[in-house]
Scaffold this active site. Structure first.
Site, short mmCIF file in Angstrom:
data_model
loop_
_atom_site.label_atom_id
_atom_site.label_comp_id
_atom_site.label_asym_id
_atom_site.label_seq_id
_atom_site.Cartn_x
_atom_site.Cartn_y
_atom_site.Cartn_z
N HIS A 142 -10.06 4.73 -12.14
CA HIS A 142 -9.35 6.30 -11.94
C HIS A 142 -8.72 5.73 -10.72
O HIS A 142 -7.58 6.36 -10.54
CB HIS A 142 -10.31 7.46 -12.09
N GLU B 29 -3.89 2.01 4.38
CA GLU B 29 -3.70 2.16 2.99
C GLU B 29 -3.40 3.70 2.59
O GLU B 29 -3.16 4.21 2.80
CB GLU B 29 -5.04 1.54 2.07
N ARG C 18 -21.72 9.74 -4.73
CA ARG C 18 -20.75 8.98 -5.68
C ARG C 18 -21.56 7.69 -6.55
O ARG C 18 -22.26 7.17 -6.68
CB ARG C 18 -20.12 8.66 -4.70
N TYR D 247 -2.98 5.69 5.44
CA TYR D 247 -1.79 5.74 6.11
C TYR D 247 -1.16 5.77 4.94
O TYR D 247 0.43 7.13 5.32
CB TYR D 247 -1.68 6.13 6.91
N SER E 136 8.03 17.86 5.53
CA SER E 136 8.35 17.89 6.76
C SER E 136 9.63 18.74 6.30
O SER E 136 10.29 18.96 6.75
CB SER E 136 8.28 17.08 7.26
N SER F 141 4.94 -5.83 -4.91
CA SER F 141 5.96 -5.16 -5.16
C SER F 141 6.64 -3.85 -4.27
O SER F 141 6.85 -3.32 -3.85
CB SER F 141 5.78 -4.66 -6.36
N SER F 142 4.74 -3.85 -3.42
CA SER F 142 5.24 -2.38 -2.70
C SER F 142 6.17 -2.87 -1.14
O SER F 142 6.63 -2.87 -0.75
CB SER F 142 3.79 -1.58 -1.83
N THR G 273 -2.36 14.28 13.85
CA THR G 273 -2.67 14.73 12.77
C THR G 273 -2.70 16.82 13.47
O THR G 273 -2.20 17.46 12.41
CB THR G 273 -3.66 14.13 12.09
N HIS H 60 -7.63 1.55 5.57
CA HIS H 60 -7.58 2.59 6.07
C HIS H 60 -6.42 2.77 6.66
O HIS H 60 -5.38 3.73 6.27
CB HIS H 60 -8.43 2.70 7.70
N LYS I 119 0.38 17.99 14.47
CA LYS I 119 1.91 17.57 13.22
C LYS I 119 0.78 19.38 12.65
O LYS I 119 2.40 19.96 12.49
CB LYS I 119 1.83 16.39 12.20
N TRP J 212 -13.06 1.12 -6.52
CA TRP J 212 -11.96 0.95 -6.48
C TRP J 212 -11.79 -0.24 -5.18
O TRP J 212 -11.02 -1.06 -4.98
CB TRP J 212 -11.11 1.81 -5.66
N HIS K 268 -15.18 2.65 10.50
CA HIS K 268 -15.77 3.96 10.11
C HIS K 268 -15.82 4.60 8.61
O HIS K 268 -16.91 4.68 8.06
CB HIS K 268 -15.36 4.95 10.72
N HIS K 269 -15.75 2.72 7.91
CA HIS K 269 -16.08 3.31 6.49
C HIS K 269 -17.16 2.17 6.23
O HIS K 269 -17.82 2.72 4.96
CB HIS K 269 -14.79 2.48 5.41
N ASP L 260 23.50 2.92 -1.50
CA ASP L 260 22.73 2.62 -2.02
C ASP L 260 21.40 2.39 -0.93
O ASP L 260 21.50 1.80 -0.36
CB ASP L 260 23.22 1.89 -3.41
#
Lengths: 526, 176
Positions: free
Chosen positions: A78, A256, A451, A258, A269, A170-171, A329, A254, A332, A143, A303-304, A107
């Site tokens: 998932h 990722e 979890r 963002y 925006s 690809s990315s 943040t 991390h 924003k 994941w 921090h993870h 293009d």
């Protein structure tokens, strides 16, 4: 979609080719954008179905429907599918459609590369999904693919590693394309500080992608060689270190998160000024805040992993650095609110989504601050509080911003207005069911429910029941989303060139639907 | 188009460098842990060097011993005692007992870890079964010594040091 493009045959020398091969060989940014968005939607439904299997198992305490190993595969896949299959390609789809239109380019700069970037993806995700049919099943490690757990497991893990390599390529190609397009193909007069904020957020995201996707590719390659070629990067028996994997992973992981949220910031925006009929408040500060968030994302990764046994000095550093992210943040959030302040606001579906994102993302941001507090994190770590937190930032941040973006630009893409009444229904049902699903998970986590476990203590039964009911509703509501899109593609009220009364920007100067080729002569931006 | 090409090649260089950086993190991590001592890895010194240390008779540090034989290794594995009161600067010896409960010969590798991590820089050994792989034949048992010394420079606020050993099945990495 092909029928809409054919209407404009008369105006242009050549339209798209016909049939299936059009989509395989296309180098048109609009075609590729459409394919990305459809792919993202398909993956969203597949990943959502897996989430529903998880929620069905957690509907009541005890083991009912699936065995724990399959449950682990469902939570893992998932997440992998939603992160790499739904959100990231979805954002690339928006970039493909909108970036050339917004900067007045005909293009993307590298159209063939663009075609490649897309067509790798279906194969990558077939690989991940095919793991389910092999002995040992798909990846079941979460994941994050933590080693040394991923040193166990069947061929599904290897397939996932190869799929990650492919979608990483690809990315990276997609990111290079965006950067080159923005730096080389802006219309005359379109200076960097005149670019719409969506373009800015995407450029910054593209730099993040280029910096961290290769690191992740390296990490999974190390897992692969540990599994099959006798290296011992992460296996302690051979002198490796499992904590090292976590450091490498989160150095990627991390930034990722963002990568997933910054383009969403860009989308809202665009939406908020349109429906507030005002210019975006504090444009420069928005650009610098985005860049600031991107920079900080590289120096907060641990921090993870507060509970791995870091020294106090390290925990304090990562705690304060993480809390620092709340500053850009917050800039924003307040800028969005100030944009709405005293605007002539109307509440069409895209605006409803944008306001909901500002509101709900802030809740997710604040629970993130709670998780950043080291002593509190020891209690919250690996509980449902974390699950609630990242669904508030990823679903009500990234996904809902994309839904808002779809409603916002759908008239420009299809030439037809979507059904506003159904759109509002879809918005309210999504928002309400989302909160029913995930808000109770905060309480579950604070009470200590771990979890990624298929069973739970009886004291958690009520909140899990609520959460599962909400999840089913949230899943079914998305069928309505597909129906609204289908209806707008097939027909409906003709959209005008401007579409929205207060909309500004180059994309609203081309007819609706946007012709197959736009800005062959660059517009001049004053 | 030329501008595009040079930008693309610059970006590709970044991609390749970042892939390399991922791998560079492996030695960097070891180096960082080595300098700061936060990885929990213990040091190894020569017997003659250890014998010259100044013995701090006024200070007593408790050393606790724990051991675990991980799931892939069919061994019994335990220290002869759970704790020992020691003076920094003096050399001590403690025996660990290991027994192979299976009937096949198995290669194992013990990995030490010291808690608190900051103490690991000051925890040195002159002899340890963890320096090399250990092979036990089927049903074989063995007493294995560890000789260690705590550096007198150990920070004042550390009173208890825990030495933990995890024995892993290292058949895959057997060196011969």
């Amino acid at each position: 979609m092909s029928s809409t493009a054919e209407h404009h045959h008369d105006d242009h020398h050549h339209g798209p080719a016909k049939g299936f091969m059009r989509w395989v060989t296309t180098t048109n940014h609009k075609d590729i954008g459409t394919m990305y968005l459809i792919f993202s939607l398909v993956m969203f439904m597949v990943g959502g179905f897996m989430a529903l299997i998880v929620r069905a198992e957690l509907f009541v305490p005890g083991l009912q429907l699936v065995d724990p190993h399959f449950f682990n595969q469902m939570t893992t896949m998932h997440a992998l599918i939603m992160v790499f299959g739904a959100i990231m390609p979805g954002m690339v789809g928006f970039a493909n459609w909108q970036v050339p239109l917004m900067i007045g380019a005909p293009d993307m700069a590298l159209p063939r590369l663009n075609n490649w970037s897309f067509w790798i993806l279906p194969f990558a995700f077939s690989l991940i999904l095919s793991g389910l049919f092999f002995f040992g099943g798909g990846p079941a490690s979460g994941w994050t693919l933590y080693a040394p757990l991923t040193l166990q497991g069947g061929i599904g893990v290897d397939l996932t590693i190869f799929a990650i390599h492919m979608m990483g390529i690809s990315s990276i190609m997609g990111a290079i394309n965006v950067i080159v397009t923005v730096f080389n193909m802006r219309a005359p007069g379109m200076t960097l500080m005149k670019m719409p904020l969506f373009v800015w957020t995407w450029v910054i995201t593209a730099f993040l992608l280029i910096a961290v996707m290769p690191v992740f590719a390296g990490a999974v390659t190390m897992v692969l060689t540990d599994r099959h070629f006798g290296t011992a990067f992460f296996d302690p028996a051979g002198g490796g270190d499992p904590v090292l994997y976590q450091h490498i992973f989160w150095f990627f992981g991390h930034p990722e998160v963002y990568i997933m949220i910054l383009p969403a910031f860009g989308i809202i925006s665009q939406i908020i000024p349109t429906f507030s009929r005002k210019k975006l408040f504090g444009y420069e500060s928005m650009v610098f805040a985005t860049a600031g968030i991107a920079f900080l994302s590289f120096i907060v990764w641990a921090h993870h992993m507060f509970t791995v046994g870091m020294p106090l000095a390290g925990e304090l550093y990562f705690m304060y650095a993480t809390m620092l992210i709340a500053v850009p943040t917050g800039v924003k959030i307040f800028n969005w609110v100030s944009t709405m302040w005293r605007g002539s606001m109307t509440f069409e579906t895209p605006m409803l989504y944008a306001i909901a994102v500002v509101f709900l993302f802030t809740i997710g941001g604040l629970s993130g601050l709670m998780l950043a507090i080291v002593p509190a994190d020891f209690q919250y770590h690996d509980t449902y509080f974390v699950v609630a937190h990242f669904h508030y930032v990823l679903f009500s941040g990234a996904i809902m911003a994309m839904m808002g973006g779809v409603f916002y630009w759908l008239p420009k893409w299809t030439g037809h207005m979507y059904d506003e009444r159904l759109g509002k229904w879809q918005f309210w049902l999504t928002t309400i069911f989302f909160n029913i699903t995930f808000f109770p998970q905060h309480f579950l986590g604070l009470a200590g429910m771990p979890r990624r476990i298929p069973d739970y203590n009886l004291q958690f039964a009520e909140f899990n029941f609520m959460s599962s009911v909400g999840a089913m509703g949230l899943g079914i509501t998305q069928l309505l989303f597909i129906y609204i899109i289908y209806k707008a593609v097939k027909g409906g009220e003709k959209a005008t060139t401007e579409v929205w009364e207060g909309a500004e920007g180059l994309e609203w100067t081309v007819p609706s639907p946007a012709p197959y080729h736009t800005f062959e002569t660059p517009p001049v931006v004053k | 188009m030329i501008a595009s090409k040079s930008l693309v090649s610059k970006l590709l260089v970044v991609v390749v460098c970042m892939f390399g950086f991922g791998y560079a993190l492996v030695p960097l991590y070891d180096l960082f842990c080595d300098i700061t001592g936060i990885g929990g890895k213990t040091g190894q010194i020569e017997q003659v060097v250890a014998a010259q240390e100044r013995i701090d008779k006024d200070r007593v540090v408790t050393v606790e011993f724990t051991s675990v034989s991980t799931s892939g290794l069919p061994w019994e594995f335990r220290p002869e005692k759970n704790k020992l009161k020691v003076h920094p600067g003096e050399i001590y010896e403690i025996m660990y007992f290991a027994k192979n409960n299976s009937s096949q010969s198995v290669v194992g590798q013990a990995i030490p870890s010291v808690t608190p991590g900051l103490a690991s820089k000051y925890f040195n050994k002159t002899e340890c079964f963890c320096f090399t792989q250990q092979t036990l034949a089927g049903k074989e048992q063995k007493d294995m010594p560890v000789r260690f010394i705590i550096d007198p420079d150990l920070p004042e606020d550390i009173h208890t040091v825990t030495l933990s050993y995890s024995f892993f099945n290292a058949q895959k990495y057997a060196q011969n």
